[in-house]
Write an enzyme that holds these catalytic residues in place. Structure first.
Site, short mmCIF file in Angstrom:
data_model
loop_
_atom_site.label_atom_id
_atom_site.label_comp_id
_atom_site.label_asym_id
_atom_site.label_seq_id
_atom_site.Cartn_x
_atom_site.Cartn_y
_atom_site.Cartn_z
N ARG A 187 0.87 -1.15 0.00
CA ARG A 187 0.05 -0.04 -0.13
C ARG A 187 0.86 1.18 -0.01
NH1 ARG A 187 -5.32 1.24 3.79
NH2 ARG A 187 -5.98 -0.28 2.34
N HIS B 223 -7.60 0.92 -6.20
CA HIS B 223 -7.69 -0.11 -4.87
C HIS B 223 -8.29 -1.44 -5.59
CE1 HIS B 223 -7.95 -1.34 -0.86
NE2 HIS B 223 -8.45 -0.71 -0.37
N GLN C 178 -10.21 -3.88 -3.27
CA GLN C 178 -11.33 -3.35 -2.86
C GLN C 178 -12.49 -3.77 -3.90
OE1 GLN C 178 -12.15 -1.73 0.45
NE2 GLN C 178 -14.42 -2.28 -0.29
N ASP D 206 -17.47 7.17 -0.83
CA ASP D 206 -16.21 7.16 0.01
C ASP D 206 -16.00 8.26 0.63
OD1 ASP D 206 -13.55 6.10 0.70
OD2 ASP D 206 -12.64 6.19 -1.26
N CYS E 219 -16.51 1.56 0.98
CA CYS E 219 -15.12 0.68 1.32
C CYS E 219 -14.72 0.89 2.98
CB CYS E 219 -13.95 1.34 0.43
SG CYS E 219 -13.65 3.13 0.57
N ARG F 195 -13.62 -8.85 1.90
CA ARG F 195 -12.36 -8.85 1.59
C ARG F 195 -11.28 -9.86 2.08
NH1 ARG F 195 -10.43 -3.56 1.60
NH2 ARG F 195 -8.55 -4.42 0.85
N1 CP Z 1 -11.33 -0.36 2.86
C1 CP Z 1 -9.70 -0.55 3.20
O1 CP Z 1 -9.31 -0.75 2.29
O2 CP Z 1 -10.10 -0.39 4.41
P1 CP Z 1 -8.39 -0.25 5.19
O3 CP Z 1 -7.76 1.20 4.68
O4 CP Z 1 -8.86 -0.10 6.65
O5 CP Z 1 -7.57 -1.23 4.68
N1 NVA Z 2 -10.30 6.72 -0.85
C1 NVA Z 2 -9.77 6.04 0.21
C2 NVA Z 2 -9.93 4.78 0.58
C3 NVA Z 2 -9.58 3.91 1.85
C4 NVA Z 2 -9.73 2.54 1.71
C5 NVA Z 2 -8.08 6.49 0.85
O1 NVA Z 2 -7.37 6.48 -0.42
O2 NVA Z 2 -7.92 7.10 1.84
#
Ligand code: CP
Ligand code: NVA
Length: 319
Positions: free
Chosen positions: A115, A142, A145, A237, A277, A305
């Site tokens: 990530r 993502h 997701q 989101d 999400c 997930r």
């Molecule tokens: N939705 C999601 O990816 O959650 P986290 O940021 O907690 O991993």
């Molecule tokens: N758009 C959000 C998604 C988190 C899972 C972010 O990138 O923070």
């Protein structure tokens, strides 16, 4: 007693070695992931030794609850092990080059989950690592997701074809991945964003190319009510993604008309579900009344997930 499966019974494999972008997956790949995830969900014990002896490195430059826990618990429940590498400080590539990180991890582990802020960091990891690399969220995409979300929709509606999903809010990483996966699966997307916060044109072009093959309809609006009208799912989101917190105040003003309220949900189909999400900023992009309503499937998305990421791990990490 359910037999213990140590290998996938079929010789089916994904067409890719890494999951960097959902663009790289074929429709057949997505179906394979979903069918395996379904089996893992209904019969988790059958896969208890599927990744015995396998090691996974998990690099996180940003916080995570769902992604990290689902990968770590998933790996353990498949008989493998996951190592968490905190890269919130220094970020990946700051202490040593991404190339060297990839070439070291290659010698110890069987897969990398990453990530990162910059999407190019995951691309670079995949370029230099000979082991599979899975995108666990970047500023651009993502994919884990979006895969879990369409798996969840199929579970809820018993089909994907013919569904219409409305995404309301920021044209961000989650919106990008949902739009491309929808287009690949023949699901129509109706995206409503304020001016200046549209999904990136190159991602829209990618999704449109896929939609030409599947017949998915992609539509873009300014008015959230127009996007939501008759939709089977309403998805939102956060208004400021990780790394954009500095602009949260300004964004809160721009996005206020895009809040998902009971009134907005009443424009959707009578059996429409609400999706997010997570993490959610309750009272901002969604009201408590909507996220806590019987229409909300946010915790099912979170649960799935685990099943979808386990399927990905098994398909990518098993020899
Ligand atoms: N939705 C999601 O990816 O959650 P986290 O940021 O907690 O991993
Ligand atoms: N758009 C959000 C998604 C988190 C899972 C972010 O990138 O923070």
């Amino acid at each position: 007693m359910t037999p213990v499966l140590t290998v996938i019974e079929t010789q089916e494999r994904l067409s890719v070695q890494d999951l960097v972008a959902e663009r790289d997956l074929t429709r057949g790949d997505i179906e394979l992931i979903f069918r395996l995830a379904e089996r893992m969900k209904s019969s988790p014990g059958s896969f208890a030794r599927a990744l015995a002896g396998k090691q996974l490195a998990m690099i996180f430059e940003k916080p995570s609850l769902r992604t990290r826990v689902a990968f770590e618990v998933g790996m353990t429940s498949l008989g493998g092990h996951a190592v968490y590498l905190d890269h919130t400080k220094p970020r990946l590539g700051e202490r040593e080059s991404i190339k060297d990180v990839a070439k070291n991890l290659d010698r110890w582990v069987h897969g990398i989950v990453a990530r990162t802020f910059s999407h190019s960091s995951v691309i670079e990891l995949a370029e230099y690592a000979s082991i599979p690399v899975i995108n666990a969220l970047t500023d651009l995409l993502h994919p884990c997701q979006a895969l879990a979300d369409f798996f969840t929709l199929e579970e809820k509606f018993g089909r994907l074809r013919g569904l219409e999903v409305a995404f309301v809010g920021d044209g961000n990483n989650v919106c990008h991945s949902l739009t491309v996966v929808a287009a690949k699966l023949g699901v129509s997307m109706r995206v409503a964003t304020p001016a200046g916060f549209d999904p990136k044109p190159e991602i829209v072009a990618e999704a449109e190319a896929c939609a030409r093959d599947t017949g998915a309809r992609l539509q873009f609006f300014r008015d959230p009510a127009e996007a939501v009208a008759g939709a089977h799912a309403v998805y939102t989101d956060v208004w400021a993604s990780m790394g954009q917190e500095y602009a949260a105040h300004l964004r809160a003003q721009v996005f206020a008309p895009y809040r998902v309220t009971e009134e907005l949900m009443s424009d959707a189909a009578p059996d429409a579900v609400f999706m997010h999400c997570l993490p959610a900023h309750r009272g901002q992009e969604v009201t408590d009344a909507v996220i806590d309503s019987p229409r909300s499937i946010v915790y099912d998305q979170a649960e799935n997930r685990l099943h979808v990421q386990k399927a990905l791990l098994m398909l990518l990490l098993q020899n």
